[in-house]
Design a protein around this motif. Sequence first.
Motif, PDB file in Angstrom:
ATOM      1  N   UNK A 104      55.002  33.578  34.685  1.00  0.00           N
ATOM      2  CA  UNK A 104      55.117  34.830  35.243  1.00  0.00           C
ATOM      3  C   UNK A 104      56.085  35.081  36.382  1.00  0.00           C
ATOM      4  N   UNK A 105      56.424  34.071  36.728  1.00  0.00           N
ATOM      5  CA  UNK A 105      57.177  33.757  37.962  1.00  0.00           C
ATOM      6  C   UNK A 105      56.381  33.427  39.293  1.00  0.00           C
ATOM      7  N   UNK A 106      56.893  33.589  40.468  1.00  0.00           N
ATOM      8  CA  UNK A 106      56.623  33.246  41.652  1.00  0.00           C
ATOM      9  C   UNK A 106      57.174  33.938  42.794  1.00  0.00           C
ATOM     10  N   UNK A 107      56.396  34.246  43.819  1.00  0.00           N
ATOM     11  CA  UNK A 107      57.038  34.661  45.052  1.00  0.00           C
ATOM     12  C   UNK A 107      56.595  33.706  46.130  1.00  0.00           C
ATOM     13  N   UNK A 108      57.908  33.534  47.134  1.00  0.00           N
ATOM     14  CA  UNK A 108      57.820  32.781  48.367  1.00  0.00           C
ATOM     15  C   UNK A 108      58.340  33.127  49.355  1.00  0.00           C
TER      16      UNK A 108
END
Length: 140
Positions: free
Chosen positions: A119-123
Amino acid sequence: MSNSINLTINGIQHIGIPVTNMEASQQFYSRLGFSNVMQAPFTDNGGTGTCVMMRRGTMIMELYQLPEASLAEIRARSNGHVDHVAFDVDNIDLTFKTIKEAGFNILEPEPVFLQFWKNGCKYFNITGPDGERLEFNQVL
């Protein structure tokens, strides 16, 4: 530590390593018992690179190969290079707010979304006193 900020870090999420030959690097880490659990393209300076997450148990090594035009710096090194250490967090937006309010040197203006994992990631990244890059990452 009296000046510690109130921040939840679950553990080290991954260690990022720039590579010059993705196939050779995957074979190397496979021999050490790591397996490819995620692979995705990314854009860098107008070209397309490849990111591969290699997992063994709870350890993850992020291998990434930059586009050809960006590889000269990596090839010039003679002793390898760990690019960053990533911390796993549950709430990237709250973590970003807390880090910003505490006055750390943040490299991105806001958490960045990547279409990595299911589902993706955020960083986002901060720099330490010697220029080391510390990433805070939430897998969505």
